[in-house]
Design an enzyme around this catalytic site. Structure first.
Site, PDB file in Angstrom:
ATOM      1  N   HIS A 158     100.564  16.301  24.657  1.00 13.25           N
ATOM      2  CA  HIS A 158     100.210  16.221  23.234  1.00 13.25           C
ATOM      3  C   HIS A 158     100.485  14.834  22.652  1.00 13.25           C
ATOM      4  CE1 HIS A 158     100.219  20.671  23.449  1.00 13.25           C
ATOM      5  NE2 HIS A 158     101.281  20.475  24.216  1.00 13.25           N
ATOM      6  N   SER A 283      91.374 -12.327  16.957  1.00 13.12           N
ATOM      7  CA  SER A 283      90.696 -12.025  15.700  1.00 13.12           C
ATOM      8  C   SER A 283      90.293 -13.327  15.032  1.00 13.12           C
ATOM      9  CB  SER A 283      91.646 -11.245  14.793  1.00 13.12           C
ATOM     10  OG  SER A 283      91.280 -11.424  13.442  1.00 13.12           O
ATOM     11  N   LYS A 289      96.458 -11.622  16.453  1.00 14.63           N
ATOM     12  CA  LYS A 289      95.861 -10.500  17.191  1.00 14.63           C
ATOM     13  C   LYS A 289      95.526 -10.826  18.643  1.00 14.63           C
ATOM     14  CE  LYS A 289      95.068  -6.948  15.799  1.00 14.63           C
ATOM     15  NZ  LYS A 289      94.016  -6.368  14.983  1.00 14.63           N
ATOM     16  N   GLU A 296      88.241  -1.176  25.098  1.00 14.53           N
ATOM     17  CA  GLU A 296      87.450  -0.547  24.037  1.00 14.53           C
ATOM     18  C   GLU A 296      85.967  -0.489  24.394  1.00 14.53           C
ATOM     19  OE1 GLU A 296      89.763  -1.604  19.949  1.00 14.53           O
ATOM     20  OE2 GLU A 296      89.029  -3.274  21.123  1.00 14.53           O
TER      21      GLU A 296
END
Ligand code: ARG
Length: 444
Positions: A158, A283, A289, A296
């Protein structure tokens, strides 16, 4: 026959130019050139056996086809603009070399038969190539697991911390997933048999025996070919493509789940994994970043891969037997998926090699989070004769107490522990709070 096409005799009007462009498939099915050439090479042998063409004519045709095959294999092959599909394209090219002999090449043959042969041969090769690449991914996980044999990690249920495991166990779970994919691809390609001679779907008068002999003569192994049992079935069937896209969807799902794991594990909140800079980007606004773009994009590719499985099922859903032009579009569904899968698999072994486990951080969590030892504590009581449900409750109460008091399990005096159960002592707890000891006992 028309000049550049296989048909035209019964037509009085020229085809609408825009419709011609709309219906042609050469822009994408040129990828099947090699396989279509093999279909023709076999067909030439059959026509010779059936005495439809003379040995000299067969020799000429073979020569022309092999010349084009060389171009295709040397990647110097560029299709002609006016051909409507790869079958016409190859015919036109043979025609340029030997116009008279080319007129006989398409004798008693249909593109409906060609396309299904081409696709099967293509998929056999694609499945083998992808199988090889999946093997590389699998072995990359194995190598990494060997390097991290005794490093600790945390399992989740979970998405909540569950128990202590070896990092190698985590890595080898992926090894198992990818070896399952590899096996499926292997079984798939070995079951996908090649055959010729279905005609447009009603069969042709050429003997199946001659097709089988010719296939072997051109170099196909006996295990890779089979006789046509029912030509109507042969030209209508694309189940093999559905099966293949299903296997690729499974593979993509495994890739996507792995990527999701690492996106989570590498976030500051978890901080268990360090991503290789070579696979990240920054970024444009926020200087700090380091984004997990590779992961992704792989995860995002899943949308298209899954859609392909749905698309092929829908394409086939209401098709009456036998061949329908709708089937031409199966290639538009398949090819983009192959491009995606190949690119992903080519990058993955290097990514797997390069991402790093943050051992210090993991060990810190293992020192601080006593809840990771709760199951083992319950097991300790069970081994001393306490029923599991009682042990489960006692340890639960102990955890609740520690949470409320803001205390760590390490260092809780025996006097306090005994209030929860007389079998608990500081000494026993100290033994349990040792990851190496727990994992040795668990033996996985
Ligand atoms: N290009 C077609 C396909 O990919 C095969 C040609 C069959 N065309 C036809 N008019 N029967 O399925």
């Amino acid at each position: 026959m028309g000049k550049d096409k296989f048909w035209g005799g019964r037509f009085e009007k020229e085809i609408d130019k825009k419709f011609f462009d709309f219906q042609k498939s050469i822009d994408f099915d040129w990828r099947l050139a090699k396989y279509d050439l093999y279909h023709s090479l076999v067909h030439v042998e059959v026509l010779k056996k059936e005495k439809i063409i003379k040995p000299q004519e067969a020799a000429r045709l073979r020569q022309a086809l092999k010349k084009i095959l060389k171009e295709v294999e040397g990647r110097g092959f560029r299709p002609l603009k006016q051909s409507e599909d790869i079958h016409t394209e190859i015919h036109n090219r043979v025609s340029r070399q030997f116009p008279r002999q080319a007129e006989k090449l398409h004798s008693l043959r249909s593109r409906n038969d060609q396309i299904v042969f081409d696709e099967k041969m293509f998929l056999r090769e694609e499945a083998e190539s992808i199988e090889g690449k999946v093997r590389h991914v699998r072995l990359a996980f194995q190598r990494k697991a060997r390097l991290h044999k005794k490093a600790f990690f945390i399992s989740f249920t979970h998405t909540q911390r569950a128990q202590i495991i070896y990092f190698s166990q985590y890595l080898l779970a992926w090894y198992e997933f990818f070896s399952a994919d590899e096996k499926k691809l292997n079984v798939f390609r070995k079951n996908l048999k090649l055959s010729l001679g279905a005609g447009a779907g009603s069969g042709v008068s050429l003997m199946q025996k001659h097709y089988q002999e010719s296939l072997r003569k051109v170099g196909f192994s006996s295990e890779s070919i089979e006789k046509i049992r029912n030509p109507l079935y042969t030209v209508s069937d694309r189940d093999f493509l559905i099966e293949f896209l299903f296997i690729l969807s499974l593979l993509q799902m495994h890739l996507s789940r792995f990527c999701e794991d690492l996106i989570i594990y590498s976030s500051r909140e978890f901080d268990y994994i360090e991503l290789p800079e070579e696979f990240c980007t920054g970024s444009s606004l926020m200087p700090h970043k380091k984004n997990p773009d590779f992961l992704e994009l792989v995860r995002g590719n899943t949308a298209l891969v899954y859609s392909s499985l749905n698309a092929i099922l829908v394409l086939l859903k209401s098709l009456p037997l036998a061949y329908n032009r709708d089937l031409q579009l199966d290639k538009n569904i398949l090819f983009p998926v192959l491009d995606i899968i190949h690119k992903e698999l080519d990058l993955l072994p290097s990514f797997v090699e390069k991402f790093k486990l943050k051992k210090d951080r993991i060990n810190k969590v293992l020192r601080e989070d006593y809840s990771l030892y709760a199951t083992e504590l319950a097991e300790l009581l069970v081994r001393k004769g306490v029923s599991f449900s009682q042990a489960h409750r006692i340890v639960g109460e102990l955890i609740l107490y520690l949470e409320k008091e803001g205390k760590n399990l390490a260092g809780v005096p025996s006097a306090v522990l005994r209030k929860f159960h007389p079998y608990l002592s500081e000494e026993e707890v100290k033994n349990i709070l040792n990851p190496a000891y727990i994992l040795r006992k668990r033996g996985s």
